[in-house]
Design a protein around this motif. Structure first.
Motif, mmCIF file in Angstrom:
data_model
loop_
_atom_site.group_PDB
_atom_site.id
_atom_site.type_symbol
_atom_site.label_atom_id
_atom_site.label_comp_id
_atom_site.label_asym_id
_atom_site.label_seq_id
_atom_site.Cartn_x
_atom_site.Cartn_y
_atom_site.Cartn_z
ATOM 1 N N LYS A 1 0.826 -1.204 0.000
ATOM 2 C CA LYS A 1 0.000 0.000 0.000
ATOM 3 C C LYS A 1 0.858 1.251 0.000
ATOM 4 N N ALA A 2 0.555 2.192 -0.911
ATOM 5 C CA ALA A 2 1.296 3.440 -1.017
ATOM 6 C C ALA A 2 0.572 4.537 -0.224
ATOM 7 N N ALA A 3 1.249 5.646 -0.025
ATOM 8 C CA ALA A 3 0.656 6.783 0.683
ATOM 9 C C ALA A 3 -0.551 7.301 -0.096
ATOM 10 N N LYS A 4 -1.501 7.908 0.609
ATOM 11 C CA LYS A 4 -2.730 8.380 -0.037
ATOM 12 C C LYS A 4 -2.455 9.447 -1.082
ATOM 13 N N THR A 5 -1.332 10.153 -0.923
ATOM 14 C CA THR A 5 -1.011 11.227 -1.870
ATOM 15 C C THR A 5 -0.194 10.716 -3.069
ATOM 16 N N TYR A 6 0.158 9.446 -3.033
ATOM 17 C CA TYR A 6 1.010 8.887 -4.093
ATOM 18 C C TYR A 6 0.200 8.677 -5.371
ATOM 19 N N LYS A 7 0.762 9.107 -6.489
ATOM 20 C CA LYS A 7 0.094 8.983 -7.781
ATOM 21 C C LYS A 7 0.576 7.718 -8.510
ATOM 22 N N LYS B 1 1.629 5.007 -11.222
ATOM 23 C CA LYS B 1 2.340 5.034 -12.499
ATOM 24 C C LYS B 1 2.432 3.612 -13.037
ATOM 25 N N ASP B 2 2.912 3.476 -14.284
ATOM 26 C CA ASP B 2 3.055 2.156 -14.890
ATOM 27 C C ASP B 2 3.866 1.239 -13.985
ATOM 28 N N GLY B 3 3.387 0.017 -13.834
ATOM 29 C CA GLY B 3 4.066 -0.936 -12.961
ATOM 30 C C GLY B 3 3.445 -0.993 -11.587
ATOM 31 N N ASP B 4 2.721 0.038 -11.201
ATOM 32 C CA ASP B 4 1.999 0.021 -9.923
ATOM 33 C C ASP B 4 0.687 -0.740 -10.095
ATOM 34 N N ALA B 5 0.084 -1.081 -8.958
ATOM 35 C CA ALA B 5 -1.232 -1.715 -8.980
ATOM 36 C C ALA B 5 -2.241 -0.784 -8.332
ATOM 37 N N VAL B 6 -3.479 -0.846 -8.838
ATOM 38 C CA VAL B 6 -4.555 -0.068 -8.202
ATOM 39 C C VAL B 6 -5.654 -1.047 -7.792
ATOM 40 N N LEU B 7 -6.193 -0.819 -6.610
ATOM 41 C CA LEU B 7 -7.302 -1.633 -6.117
ATOM 42 C C LEU B 7 -8.567 -0.834 -6.383
ATOM 43 N N ILE B 8 -9.434 -1.335 -7.287
ATOM 44 C CA ILE B 8 -10.542 -0.515 -7.777
ATOM 45 C C ILE B 8 -11.883 -1.250 -7.721
ATOM 46 N N ASP B 9 -12.948 -0.415 -7.638
ATOM 47 C CA ASP B 9 -14.304 -0.866 -7.928
ATOM 48 C C ASP B 9 -14.699 -0.193 -9.245
ATOM 49 N N TYR B 10 -15.439 -0.908 -10.087
ATOM 50 C CA TYR B 10 -15.848 -0.261 -11.333
ATOM 51 C C TYR B 10 -17.180 -0.832 -11.806
ATOM 52 N N LYS C 1 -4.948 8.738 -7.470
ATOM 53 C CA LYS C 1 -4.564 8.538 -6.073
ATOM 54 C C LYS C 1 -5.683 7.782 -5.367
ATOM 55 N N ALA C 2 -5.380 7.293 -4.189
ATOM 56 C CA ALA C 2 -6.390 6.615 -3.376
ATOM 57 C C ALA C 2 -7.540 7.574 -3.102
ATOM 58 N N GLY C 3 -8.768 7.105 -3.305
ATOM 59 C CA GLY C 3 -9.956 7.928 -3.082
ATOM 60 C C GLY C 3 -10.466 8.621 -4.325
ATOM 61 N N ASP C 4 -9.690 8.608 -5.387
ATOM 62 C CA ASP C 4 -10.119 9.264 -6.625
ATOM 63 C C ASP C 4 -11.279 8.506 -7.262
ATOM 64 N N LYS C 5 -12.133 9.269 -7.969
ATOM 65 C CA LYS C 5 -13.191 8.700 -8.781
ATOM 66 C C LYS C 5 -12.975 9.176 -10.207
ATOM 67 N N LYS C 6 -13.110 8.256 -11.152
ATOM 68 C CA LYS C 6 -12.783 8.629 -12.528
ATOM 69 C C LYS C 6 -13.674 7.882 -13.502
ATOM 70 N N ASP C 7 -14.131 8.596 -14.523
ATOM 71 C CA ASP C 7 -14.855 7.944 -15.615
ATOM 72 C C ASP C 7 -13.844 7.567 -16.698
ATOM 73 N N VAL C 8 -13.729 6.292 -16.947
ATOM 74 C CA VAL C 8 -12.810 5.796 -17.971
ATOM 75 C C VAL C 8 -13.641 5.458 -19.216
ATOM 76 N N GLU D 1 -7.249 2.065 -3.457
ATOM 77 C CA GLU D 1 -5.875 2.019 -2.956
ATOM 78 C C GLU D 1 -4.915 1.971 -4.131
ATOM 79 N N VAL D 2 -3.760 2.624 -3.956
ATOM 80 C CA VAL D 2 -2.661 2.508 -4.919
ATOM 81 C C VAL D 2 -1.557 1.700 -4.243
ATOM 82 N N GLN D 3 -0.999 0.734 -4.999
ATOM 83 C CA GLN D 3 0.014 -0.157 -4.430
ATOM 84 C C GLN D 3 1.292 -0.100 -5.258
#
Length: 513
Positions: A153-159, A161-170, A208-215, A241-243
């Protein structure tokens, strides 16, 4: 039966076989008498219909069956009488055959050449022996650990990038309507893994963690669900979460993750795998040395049909390899885009074909003279190994081999060859040579480079336009990796024609001669 020799030149034999009409009539009569016991005809009691009437009605219909049986029986007797051992299945052509006439057919064949088996005890061979070094074990375990990537788990302010993992609902929708399979909760998505629809992962770079985005993405035209193919979709994504990726430590926990008790157990398992690899490479070198020694020890004429078949198979393999290369560069390439092998290449491989046929005949003769057999249990294990390549179709693979004699011959051929090689190695003088792992690889690679069969075939066209790789959407199944191994052709036992049929994909691994 009368056998007339029409040709006897080199290894070629042509015979004309004549079966008297009386012999054919006797066979027909015997068939009629057998059928008479059970045939039912109007006006006659069961089994009492006159044989003469049955022959008049059904005699001609029986001729086809009698022809096949007679040719099979008499051709075998003719070969036995002449003392010939056919190298491949004889070519038989019926010259004349009709009711009340002699059966005349020709039989054309090439015989197994006569040659002396060299003194196997005088063969001098070298076996490479490599000791497993601690650094090899450590490097192998390090590679294993690098493939067992952890995400922390990365810090909440961490953005991200490629190679990172994101834990998402969609939740996905097309035209405002949600579609089946388009929603998930707590899904871990590694950015840059290309497991989602093209363009999906790229839009999550920087969240970042907590962001909402329309893809917003467009399903590929080739998408498997027709109701979604080519359509634009919107995924409402919540980033829980961003990992960040973290290296896995080489310790007992890594071993337990792999199903072993501790690190010492993992080291022992890896050591065993490396020893097996060393053993296989050592045998490759030893077998090549054996085949080279045997090739130098014999020189005899080979059957032309076998040589032509081997040449054709090699040329076909060259074209297939060239086609695979083109396909890797351009999925739209066609077989005709591969250039025909040059005369120089054909001449070079003609020598290889001759060597292979000659070695195949020699190994077959060694096995025959020393009563080397392949057991049914060995065949069953080989078929089981082949069946495991087709999950869910194992039963069909077994049935394929059971029903097709050529396929069964092909599965037996490499087993037979390895047993003959083992037999020869027991007799030969084999000296061990201790070398480092790097030296063994250097020796094997030098041998590979020296073998003409390893050279790359020429390509006719470099793909003008490389087609983009098509990606499945939502969740794309990972592509299966196929380990392509070049398998030069090997001759089957001399008494049978070379088998060329294989299930679904090339089945048997052939020894490089």
């Amino acid at each position: 039966m009368k056998i007339t020799e029409k040709e006897n030149s080199g290894l070629k034999r042509v015979y004309e076989v004549t079966i008297p009409a009386a012999d054919i009539d006797a066979k027909v009569d015997a068939e009629i008498l057998e059928a008479q016991k059970s045939v039912r005809m109007p006006g006659f009691r069961p089994g009492k219909a006159p044989a003469s009437l049955l022959k008049k009605l059904h005699g001609k219909n029986l001729l086809g069956k009698i022809l096949e049986e007679t040719v099979n029986e008499t051709s075998a007797k003719a070969l036995e009488e002449k003392g010939d051992r056919p190298a491949v299945q004889p070519k038989i052509e019926v010259v004349s055959f009709d009711e009340g006439e002699d059966l005349v057919y020709t039989m054309e064949l090439e015989v197994v050449p006569d040659f002396d088996i060299p003194d196997l005890a005088k063969l001098k061979l070298e076996k490479l022996v490599v000791k497993v070094e601690k650094k090899q074990i450590d490097e192998a375990i390090k590679n294993i650990a690098s493939g067992q990537k952890d995400y922390k788990k990365a810090a909440k302010t961490y953005k991200a990038k490629d190679g990172d993992a994101v834990l998402i609902d969609y939740v996905g929708s097309v035209g405002g309507e949600e579609f089946e399979g388009g929603a998930a909760e707590g899904h871990q998505l590694v950015l840059g893994s290309n497991t989602f629809i093209p363009g999906y992962e790229e839009q999550l770079v920087g969240v970042k963690a907590g962001d909402k985005k329309d893809v917003v993405v467009t399903f590929p035209e080739s998408y498997h669900a027709e109701n979604l193919a080519g359509k634009e979709a919107t995924f409402k994504v919540v980033v829980n979460e961003v990992q960040k990726p973290a290296d896995v430590k080489v310790d007992d926990e890594l071993a337990k993750r792999l199903g072993l008790a501790d690190l010492a157990g993992l080291e022992e398992a890896v050591k065993g795998q490396i020893e097996n690899e060393h053993s296989e490479l050592s045998r490759t070198h030893l077998k090549r040395g054996l085949l080279d020694a045997l090739s130098e020890a014999v020189d005899f004429e080979v059957p032309e049909n076998m040589l032509e078949a081997e040449n054709a198979q090699i040329m076909q393999q060259i074209k297939m390899d060239g086609y695979r290369q083109l396909m890797a560069e351009n999925p739209e390439a066609k077989p005709e885009d591969v250039e025909e092998p040059t005369d120089e290449v054909k001449e070079e491989y003609a020598g290889i074909a001759l060597r292979r046929v000659r070695l195949g005949l020699l190994l077959s003769e060694i096995g025959s003279k020393n009563d080397i057999q392949v057991g049914q249990d060995e065949v069953t294990r080989a078929i089981s190994a082949e069946a495991r390549k087709y999950p869910g179709q194992e039963q069909q693979v077994f049935e394929y081999f059971q029903k097709d004699p050529n396929a069964m011959a092909q599965i037996k051929a490499p087993l037979y060859e390895e047993k003959v090689v083992d037999y020869v190695l027991e007799l030969a003088e084999v000296k061990e040579k201790k070398v480092s792992y790097d030296k063994m690889i250097e020796i094997i690679e030098a041998e590979d480079e020296a073998a003409p069969a390893k050279k790359k075939p020429a390509k006719k066209k470099a793909a003008a336009k490389k087609a983009p790789a098509k990606k499945a959407a939502a969740k794309k199944a990972p592509a299966k990796k196929t380990a392509e191994k070049k398998a030069p052709a090997k001759k089957a036992a001399a008494k049978k024609p070379a088998a060329k049929k294989a299930p679904a994909k090339k089945a048997a691994k052939k020894a490089d001669k």
